[in-house]
Every structure is written in C-alpha cells, then in structure tokens.
Design an enzyme around this catalytic site. Structure first.
Site, PDB file in Angstrom:
ATOM      1  N   HIS A  29      -8.850 -11.565 -12.267  1.00 35.19           N
ATOM      2  CA  HIS A  29      -7.817 -10.973 -12.363  1.00 35.19           C
ATOM      3  C   HIS A  29      -7.081 -10.795 -11.184  1.00 35.19           C
ATOM      4  O   HIS A  29      -7.620 -10.633 -10.113  1.00 35.19           O
ATOM      5  CB  HIS A  29      -8.138  -9.773 -13.217  1.00 35.19           C
ATOM      6  CG  HIS A  29      -6.836  -8.807 -13.249  1.00 35.19           C
ATOM      7  ND1 HIS A  29      -5.478  -9.295 -13.631  1.00 35.19           N
ATOM      8  CD2 HIS A  29      -6.692  -7.439 -12.909  1.00 35.19           C
ATOM      9  CE1 HIS A  29      -4.730  -8.313 -13.479  1.00 35.19           C
ATOM     10  NE2 HIS A  29      -5.245  -7.132 -13.007  1.00 35.19           N
ATOM     11  N   CYS A  84      -5.253  -5.270 -18.225  1.00 38.10           N
ATOM     12  CA  CYS A  84      -5.613  -6.563 -17.381  1.00 38.10           C
ATOM     13  C   CYS A  84      -6.716  -7.300 -17.912  1.00 38.10           C
ATOM     14  O   CYS A  84      -6.876  -8.718 -17.629  1.00 38.10           O
ATOM     15  CB  CYS A  84      -5.781  -6.315 -16.126  1.00 38.10           C
ATOM     16  SG  CYS A  84      -4.803  -5.126 -15.305  1.00 38.10           S
ATOM     17  N   ASN A  90       0.554  -8.170  -9.815  1.00 33.83           N
ATOM     18  CA  ASN A  90      -0.414  -7.978 -10.675  1.00 33.83           C
ATOM     19  C   ASN A  90       0.464  -8.191 -12.209  1.00 33.83           C
ATOM     20  O   ASN A  90       1.414  -7.181 -12.352  1.00 33.83           O
ATOM     21  CB  ASN A  90      -0.939  -6.678 -10.524  1.00 33.83           C
ATOM     22  CG  ASN A  90      -2.055  -6.261 -11.616  1.00 33.83           C
ATOM     23  OD1 ASN A  90      -2.123  -6.989 -12.719  1.00 33.83           O
ATOM     24  ND2 ASN A  90      -2.757  -5.132 -11.322  1.00 33.83           N
TER      25      ASN A  90
HETATM   26  N1  ACO Z   1       4.164   1.283   1.393  1.00 32.40           N
HETATM   27  C1  ACO Z   1       3.648   1.823   2.676  1.00 32.40           C
HETATM   28  N2  ACO Z   1       2.747   2.810   2.621  1.00 32.40           N
HETATM   29  C2  ACO Z   1       2.160   2.977   1.353  1.00 32.40           C
HETATM   30  C3  ACO Z   1       2.544   2.499   0.266  1.00 32.40           C
HETATM   31  C4  ACO Z   1       3.633   1.589   0.394  1.00 32.40           C
HETATM   32  N3  ACO Z   1       4.006   0.755  -0.548  1.00 32.40           N
HETATM   33  N4  ACO Z   1       1.750   2.794  -0.552  1.00 32.40           N
HETATM   34  C5  ACO Z   1       1.031   3.749  -0.184  1.00 32.40           C
HETATM   35  N5  ACO Z   1       1.195   4.081   1.120  1.00 32.40           N
HETATM   36  C6  ACO Z   1       0.664   4.705   2.074  1.00 32.40           C
HETATM   37  C7  ACO Z   1      -0.037   5.843   1.404  1.00 32.40           C
HETATM   38  O1  ACO Z   1       0.709   7.276   1.088  1.00 32.40           O
HETATM   39  C8  ACO Z   1      -1.430   6.369   2.244  1.00 32.40           C
HETATM   40  O2  ACO Z   1      -0.711   7.221   3.309  1.00 32.40           O
HETATM   41  P1  ACO Z   1      -1.591   8.244   3.969  1.00 32.40           P
HETATM   42  O3  ACO Z   1      -2.677   7.783   4.653  1.00 32.40           O
HETATM   43  O4  ACO Z   1      -0.416   9.058   4.715  1.00 32.40           O
HETATM   44  O5  ACO Z   1      -1.580   9.365   2.683  1.00 32.40           O
HETATM   45  C9  ACO Z   1      -1.657   4.924   3.076  1.00 32.40           C
HETATM   46  O6  ACO Z   1      -0.415   4.136   2.739  1.00 32.40           O
HETATM   47  C10 ACO Z   1      -2.834   4.293   2.673  1.00 32.40           C
HETATM   48  O7  ACO Z   1      -2.818   4.523   1.075  1.00 32.40           O
HETATM   49  P2  ACO Z   1      -4.202   4.080   0.523  1.00 32.40           P
HETATM   50  O8  ACO Z   1      -4.019   4.378  -1.161  1.00 32.40           O
HETATM   51  O9  ACO Z   1      -5.342   4.438   1.062  1.00 32.40           O
HETATM   52  O10 ACO Z   1      -3.950   2.453   0.716  1.00 32.40           O
HETATM   53  P3  ACO Z   1      -4.988   1.394   0.251  1.00 32.40           P
HETATM   54  O11 ACO Z   1      -5.479   0.691   1.460  1.00 32.40           O
HETATM   55  O12 ACO Z   1      -6.140   1.806  -0.778  1.00 32.40           O
HETATM   56  O13 ACO Z   1      -4.184   0.379  -0.708  1.00 32.40           O
HETATM   57  C11 ACO Z   1      -3.608   0.018  -3.070  1.00 32.40           C
HETATM   58  C12 ACO Z   1      -3.702   1.036  -1.915  1.00 32.40           C
HETATM   59  C13 ACO Z   1      -3.119  -1.370  -2.634  1.00 32.40           C
HETATM   60  C14 ACO Z   1      -3.127   0.545  -4.187  1.00 32.40           C
HETATM   61  C15 ACO Z   1      -5.099  -0.305  -3.351  1.00 32.40           C
HETATM   62  O14 ACO Z   1      -5.973   0.722  -3.371  1.00 32.40           O
HETATM   63  C16 ACO Z   1      -5.215  -1.115  -4.525  1.00 32.40           C
HETATM   64  O15 ACO Z   1      -4.905  -2.266  -4.620  1.00 32.40           O
HETATM   65  N6  ACO Z   1      -6.082  -0.649  -5.469  1.00 32.40           N
HETATM   66  C17 ACO Z   1      -6.212  -1.232  -6.871  1.00 32.40           C
HETATM   67  C18 ACO Z   1      -4.919  -0.945  -7.636  1.00 32.40           C
HETATM   68  C19 ACO Z   1      -4.736  -1.863  -8.631  1.00 32.40           C
HETATM   69  O16 ACO Z   1      -5.542  -2.920  -8.813  1.00 32.40           O
HETATM   70  N7  ACO Z   1      -4.244  -1.484  -9.743  1.00 32.40           N
HETATM   71  C20 ACO Z   1      -3.701  -2.539 -10.511  1.00 32.40           C
HETATM   72  C21 ACO Z   1      -4.095  -2.040 -12.160  1.00 32.40           C
HETATM   73  S1  ACO Z   1      -5.681  -2.384 -12.528  1.00 32.40           S
HETATM   74  C22 ACO Z   1      -6.060  -3.694 -12.375  1.00 32.40           C
HETATM   75  O17 ACO Z   1      -5.312  -4.485 -12.480  1.00 32.40           O
HETATM   76  C23 ACO Z   1      -7.325  -3.670 -12.023  1.00 32.40           C
END
Ligand code: ACO
Length: 328
Positions: free
Chosen positions: A255, A114, A285
């Site tokens: 980003h 990224c 993203n």
């Molecule tokens: N739909 C419904 N529920 C979901 C989904 C979905 N698509 N995805 C995860 N869940 C559930 C999980 O299973 C979890 O359930 P549980 O509590 O029963 O285990 C619950 O939702 C909460 O999940 P978390 O992972 O705690 O959710 P969070 O609020 O952390 O959000 C997310 C997740 C959106 C991935 C966030 O952590 C994020 O954006 N992180 C950054 C990721 C990123 O940017 N990656 C890109 C690559 S690197 C870069 O570009 C910087």
C-alpha cells in the site's frame, strides 16, 4: 485442483494534477518537506462532478477490456471504498447499473480503508472457489479529496484520488493465480485514523460541519510505526505459509502511504528497494485504489512476468491489514 486467476487489471486517475508547489500556496508547507517526509511529488484530484463511481467505472471498463470479458459475464461486483458516492445505496449498485452488469449479479461495498483491495480479493477468491460465482470484478476507488481538510497541512499533503480494478476468474490450471490470502483487523486503534462525524455516532449537523468533523483525522506517527510492523509480519507469514523465501518474491506491491514506510519495510525484510513497486510520488495515498493502481502500472511496465511471484501487502484504517500472494 482449480485456481483463481487475475484475468485483467485496469486503473484510472483523474486528469487534474495537484503538485506540492500548488499545495504550498494553500497551506504552510513546501515541496521539500512533502518530498522528504513522504516521497510524494504530486497527486490526482477528481473534478467536482466526478464521484467514486465515476472513477471506478473507468478503471472497471479498462480491467474488463484487459481480461477480454464483457460486463454481462460479471456475477460478483465488489467495491472497496472509504469515499462512497452516498452513505446508501452502495457504490457497487451505482457501478453495476452504469457498467451494464446484469441485475442477477451480487454487488456490494466493503469498508476496509487502505486494505480494501486485498479484502475484496480474499472475498472474491473464496467465492469463486466455491463455484457459486464465475467472474468477479473487484474495484478499489477513492475520492479522498472529498474528505480531506484542505486547510490542515498535516493531512492534505498526503492524499489523492484514483481507482483500480481487477477481473478474477476460475482456471483449471493448477499452481497459478492467487496462491494465498490472509487478512486481519485490530479495532483497538480505530481512532488513530477516522472521520469523526457523518455516521450514526455523530450525525451531520451544522456543528459537525463547523468543527470539520467530516474530514479525515489521523495520528501520523503512530500509523507509521504500526504500518511498518504489521506489513513486515504479514509479508513474512504469507511467504512462510507457502514454503517460500522472501528472496523468491519477484515484486512486492505495498500500500502506497509513504515511501519511508516502504523503505523501512524493505530494510526490515532485508530486500532491496528495487523489489518494491512504488508510485506514491505521482499519486499520493489513494487508499483502496493504491494497490491496484500500482499493480496495473507494474504490469504495463513489464515488471511482472509469467511464473513470477507478486506479494501484495496492505495496512489501513481500522486498523485493517492483509496480504495476497499471486503467481502469474
Ligand atoms: N509541511 C510542513 N511541516 C509540516 C507538515 C507539512 N505538510 N506537516 C507537519 N509538519 C510539521 C509538524 O507540525 C511538525 O512540526 P513541529 O515539530 O514543530 O511540531 C513537524 O513537521 C514534524 O511532524 P511529524 O508529524 O513529526 O512528521 P513525520 O516525520 O512523522 O511525518 C507524516 C509526518 C508524513 C504524516 C508521517 O508520520 C506519515 O506518513 N505517517 C503515516 C500516515 C499515513 O500513512 N496515513 C495514511 C492513512 S493510513 C494508511 O494509508 C496506512
């Protein structure tokens, strides 16, 4: 003193749009969950016959037209991508040929995920300043849909396809263009976001396909925290190095990984959200394409004016990170 300016910008997103409601028919998720957790409403998905170079080509043609530069003038072509057409040769060579960039040009890919676009900017900036090159074309292009596990709701809702490009040239005018650029990397956290198979550590085999090893894996929460912390640090450092205050930055283009990452960054920097350009709602993203896609939109929307300071801040797999300060 000579400077390096961004002479033109262009972007391209494939026609097909995949909405959150479409995704809710594919995996156990909902529009409400995706919107509130990430800020994404929809993303563009490339056609099966469109590869990274095809997206890059259109973005590049648009950037060249914007800069009023012909492909024959380009002598440095860099593509930042995590989803190249082939493991080899480079996608830059494919684009060089399709675009009509002369064979005497230098063309290569860089892998900085990224942060790829700010990495490419830094390399082109340095090379133009040496006088070795006259006109650089840099492109961030991704077909992330090709490395997304469409049955994994924790990742498939986040990514999209697209490309963005910029033409860089030297200028005699002092005090404009790229004012500063700084990059970093921390490989200790490499496995927080990676594709386990398909490289030399774990070559492609029926087993890697069965285990879905060619798809992106990530530790979302850890990435989130590190992204906010590192982007705050690089933004502050860049502004301080150039004896500016954050208040003087007219627009920050971060980003686009998650709108909550941008909101947390804005809060930590003490800047209002209207100082940040956000378009993740419509693209998801797009990794190395996200900053140039946003830059192109921001310029077209009249959000960047002569004399303005724009700060690009990036964070991605590797981990890699970086920032670029531009004066228009
Ligand atoms: N739909 C419904 N529920 C979901 C989904 C979905 N698509 N995805 C995860 N869940 C559930 C999980 O299973 C979890 O359930 P549980 O509590 O029963 O285990 C619950 O939702 C909460 O999940 P978390 O992972 O705690 O959710 P969070 O609020 O952390 O959000 C997310 C997740 C959106 C991935 C966030 O952590 C994020 O954006 N992180 C950054 C990721 C990123 O940017 N990656 C890109 C690559 S690197 C870069 O570009 C910087």
């Amino acid at each position: 003193m000579a400077s390096v300016i961004i002479a033109g910008v262009g972007a391209y997103a494939p026609e097909r749009i995949l909405t959150n409601d479409d995704l809710a028919k594919m995996v156990d998720t909902s529009d409400e969950w995706i919107r509130t957790r990430s800020g994404i409403r929809e993303r563009h998905i490339a056609a099966p016959d469109q590869a990274c170079s095809d997206l890059a080509l259109i973005a590049a043609q648009r950037a060249l037209a914007d800069a009023k530069v012909s492909a024959s003038e380009v002598d440095l072509l860099i593509i930042a991508t995590a989803t190249p057409d082939y493991p080899l040769p480079s996608t830059a060579c494919v684009v060089q040929h399709k675009l009509g960039v002369p064979p005497h040009a230098t063309a290569f890919d860089i892998a900085a995920a990224c942060s790829g676009f700010v990495y490419a900017l830094e390399i082109a900036y340095g090379q133009l300043l040496t006088g070795r090159y006259k006109c650089a074309l840099i492109i961030g292009s991704e077909k992330l849909s090709s490395i997304t596990d469409w049955s994994d709701r924790t990742t498939c809702v986040l990514f999209g396809d697209g490309a963005g490009a910029a033409v860089l040239k030297k200028s005699d005018q002092d005090g404009i263009g790229i004012i500063g650029s700084d990059l970093g990397a921390d490989g200790e956290l490499a496995e927080y976001l990676y594709t386990p198979a398909g490289g030399s550590r774990c070559p492609a085999s029926p087993k890697t396909v069965e285990e879905k090893g060619h798809f992106l894996r990530m530790k979302g929460k850890e990435i989130f925290k590190n992204a906010v912390r590192v982007m705050e640090t690089v933004a502050r450092e860049m502004v301080e190095q150039h004896h500016l205050s954050l208040d003087q930055i007219n627009l920050v283009i971060p980003h686009q990984a998650n709108v909550r990452i941008v909101e947390a960054l804005a809060g930590n920097l003490g800047l209002p959200m209207d100082r940040f350009y956000v378009n993740i709602d419509r693209y998801g993203n797009t990794s190395s394409a996200s900053i140039p896609l946003a830059l192109d939109e921001a310029r077209k929307a009249g959000k960047i004016k002569p004399g303005d300071y724009t700060l690009l801040v990036a964070f991605g797999a590797g981990f890699t990170y970086g920032s670029t300060l531009i004066r228009w």
